[in-house]
Write a protein that holds these residues in place. Structure first.
Motif, PDB file in Angstrom:
ATOM      1  N   THR B  61       5.341  -8.234  -7.121  1.00 23.37           N
ATOM      2  CA  THR B  61       3.941  -8.665  -7.225  1.00 23.37           C
ATOM      3  C   THR B  61       2.987  -7.485  -7.066  1.00 23.37           C
ATOM      4  O   THR B  61       1.991  -7.367  -7.783  1.00 23.37           O
ATOM      5  CB  THR B  61       3.629  -9.724  -6.149  1.00 23.37           C
ATOM      6  N   LEU B  62       3.291  -6.600  -6.133  1.00 26.76           N
ATOM      7  CA  LEU B  62       2.435  -5.435  -5.913  1.00 26.76           C
ATOM      8  C   LEU B  62       2.422  -4.534  -7.153  1.00 26.76           C
ATOM      9  O   LEU B  62       1.358  -4.092  -7.602  1.00 26.76           O
ATOM     10  CB  LEU B  62       2.924  -4.658  -4.672  1.00 26.76           C
ATOM     11  N   LEU B  63       3.601  -4.302  -7.713  1.00 26.42           N
ATOM     12  CA  LEU B  63       3.645  -3.455  -8.917  1.00 26.42           C
ATOM     13  C   LEU B  63       2.863  -4.089 -10.066  1.00 26.42           C
ATOM     14  O   LEU B  63       2.188  -3.402 -10.825  1.00 26.42           O
ATOM     15  CB  LEU B  63       5.091  -3.253  -9.371  1.00 26.42           C
ATOM     16  N   LYS B  64       2.957  -5.417 -10.159  1.00 20.60           N
ATOM     17  CA  LYS B  64       2.296  -6.118 -11.266  1.00 20.60           C
ATOM     18  C   LYS B  64       0.774  -6.200 -11.078  1.00 20.60           C
ATOM     19  O   LYS B  64       0.012  -5.936 -12.005  1.00 20.60           O
ATOM     20  CB  LYS B  64       2.879  -7.542 -11.354  1.00 20.60           C
ATOM     21  N   THR B  65       0.338  -6.554  -9.873  1.00 21.70           N
ATOM     22  CA  THR B  65      -1.100  -6.787  -9.646  1.00 21.70           C
ATOM     23  C   THR B  65      -1.822  -5.526  -9.175  1.00 21.70           C
ATOM     24  O   THR B  65      -3.050  -5.467  -9.217  1.00 21.70           O
ATOM     25  CB  THR B  65      -1.322  -7.876  -8.577  1.00 21.70           C
ATOM     26  N   LYS B  66      -1.057  -4.556  -8.664  1.00 23.38           N
ATOM     27  CA  LYS B  66      -1.593  -3.255  -8.206  1.00 23.38           C
ATOM     28  C   LYS B  66      -2.533  -3.390  -7.017  1.00 23.38           C
ATOM     29  O   LYS B  66      -3.325  -2.487  -6.736  1.00 23.38           O
ATOM     30  CB  LYS B  66      -2.288  -2.515  -9.361  1.00 23.38           C
ATOM     31  N   GLU B  67      -2.452  -4.505  -6.284  1.00 27.63           N
ATOM     32  CA  GLU B  67      -3.312  -4.637  -5.105  1.00 27.63           C
ATOM     33  C   GLU B  67      -2.658  -5.513  -4.042  1.00 27.63           C
ATOM     34  O   GLU B  67      -1.768  -6.317  -4.326  1.00 27.63           O
ATOM     35  CB  GLU B  67      -4.692  -5.179  -5.493  1.00 27.63           C
ATOM     36  N   CYS B  68      -3.135  -5.337  -2.809  1.00 27.61           N
ATOM     37  CA  CYS B  68      -2.598  -6.117  -1.690  1.00 27.61           C
ATOM     38  C   CYS B  68      -3.598  -6.050  -0.540  1.00 27.61           C
ATOM     39  O   CYS B  68      -4.590  -5.329  -0.600  1.00 27.61           O
ATOM     40  CB  CYS B  68      -1.237  -5.569  -1.229  1.00 27.61           C
ATOM     41  N   VAL B  69      -3.318  -6.845   0.490  1.00 26.83           N
ATOM     42  CA  VAL B  69      -4.069  -6.755   1.742  1.00 26.83           C
ATOM     43  C   VAL B  69      -3.080  -6.439   2.860  1.00 26.83           C
ATOM     44  O   VAL B  69      -2.026  -7.058   2.941  1.00 26.83           O
ATOM     45  CB  VAL B  69      -4.811  -8.070   2.056  1.00 26.83           C
ATOM     46  N   ILE B  70      -3.414  -5.456   3.676  1.00 27.78           N
ATOM     47  CA  ILE B  70      -2.614  -5.168   4.865  1.00 27.78           C
ATOM     48  C   ILE B  70      -3.309  -5.830   6.048  1.00 27.78           C
ATOM     49  O   ILE B  70      -4.459  -5.500   6.369  1.00 27.78           O
ATOM     50  CB  ILE B  70      -2.487  -3.649   5.103  1.00 27.78           C
ATOM     51  N   GLY B  71      -2.617  -6.770   6.679  1.00 28.40           N
ATOM     52  CA  GLY B  71      -3.146  -7.461   7.845  1.00 28.40           C
ATOM     53  C   GLY B  71      -2.432  -6.972   9.098  1.00 28.40           C
ATOM     54  O   GLY B  71      -1.236  -6.684   9.052  1.00 28.40           O
ATOM     55  N   ILE B  72      -3.157  -6.876  10.185  1.00 25.23           N
ATOM     56  CA  ILE B  72      -2.545  -6.369  11.420  1.00 25.23           C
ATOM     57  C   ILE B  72      -2.511  -7.472  12.456  1.00 25.23           C
ATOM     58  O   ILE B  72      -3.554  -7.904  12.972  1.00 25.23           O
ATOM     59  CB  ILE B  72      -3.301  -5.137  11.938  1.00 25.23           C
TER      60      ILE B  72
END
Lengths: 177, 177
Positions: B61-72
């Motif tokens: 999914t990351l490779l396809k959409t090129k974005e993510c959220v990092i939550g801590i």
């Protein structure tokens, strides 16, 4: 006092994100810096990615000698850790000034740091990202641990002199490696 | 409930080495995984390097959409964190199953995780190392923090279900950024 740690266990030392020391030796001149920008990249052989600023004396020595030791300090060393981060090996013998004891490593010329509870001997595996990101990929070739160190309290850096200490160990059944 | 955090402060969230959540969205299907193999690579704009195994659904999914959220996450979420790591988004709606609340992000389609004390919206900055090392270089484009979270107790993973909690905050005068 220290025993060899299987390389397959090295990730367990670095994955929790401790402040670490990076020891190098240029000819016989030992030096050490602090580092928090590092990550595991492979379990075995263990690959460790880390960013070392070109402003650090260690940057030059690491590029030249292609090897270093990553030492992992415990919370009781926190004052020494801060001192290490606040002076430069260009004009200071940090081992002598700060009271650290170099011990001979087995696979690299850089020294182990006796006061650390674990030490990882490393060689540069890939320097292709140094130009763009100051990012070194190191391969662990030998690791040592103090067998008496159970649940050592490790130091994490949160910027601007703010540190946290991993003070509480928790075990939870998990399928994660 | 949350406020914007200056991008120049993002390194202070990740440098201490917490276990983080990586949230992605493929079309409208949200997913989340746990990650401990990450490092800061640049202060500003903040660059974050991280290893995500090709076995993880998030990798695709990351490779396809090129974005993510990092939550801590904080220590009180540790049971949820372990659950997140022990199932796959391929066959599980983890937000629903585990009880996480997706919130809309501002710059990416991946969701913020409401239960986390901080969230960092990221876009892929450099995917050249994905082939060789599964190593993604992300750029933080927006960050959020719970202003009520003072000295949050964060979770560190030491492998095989062993966690430590940063339980003790220490402030020491330091020249380090």
């Amino acid at each position: 006092m220290i025993k060899s740690l299987p390389l397959s266990e090295v990730y367990r030392l670095l994955e929790p994100g401790p402040v670490v020391l990076v020891a190098t030796a240029d000819k016989n001149k030992n030096n050490v810096m602090t580092m928090s920008w590092h990550t595991m990249m492979e379990f075995e052989p263990p690959l460790i990615g880390c960013v070392i600023s070109g402003r650090n004396h260690t940057f030059d020595t690491l590029l030249k000698t292609k090897e270093c030791v990553i030492g992992i300090p415990t919370a009781k060393m926190i004052d020494k850790v801060v001192k290490i981060g606040n002076c430069s090996g260009r004009d200071t013998d940090k081992f002598k000034k700060i009271g650290l004891t170099p011990l001979p490593a087995s696979r690299v010329k850089a020294p182990l740091v006796k006061e650390c509870y674990a030490n990882i001997e490393c060689k540069i595996s890939d320097a292709n990202l140094v130009g763009k990101y100051n990012f070194f990929i190191l391969k662990a070739v030998k690791a040592w641990i103090d067998p008496k160190a159970k649940n050592p309290k490790i130091i994490h850096h949160g910027g601007k002199g703010n540190f946290t200490i991993s003070d509480k160990a928790v075990k939870i059944a998990s399928k994660m490696k």
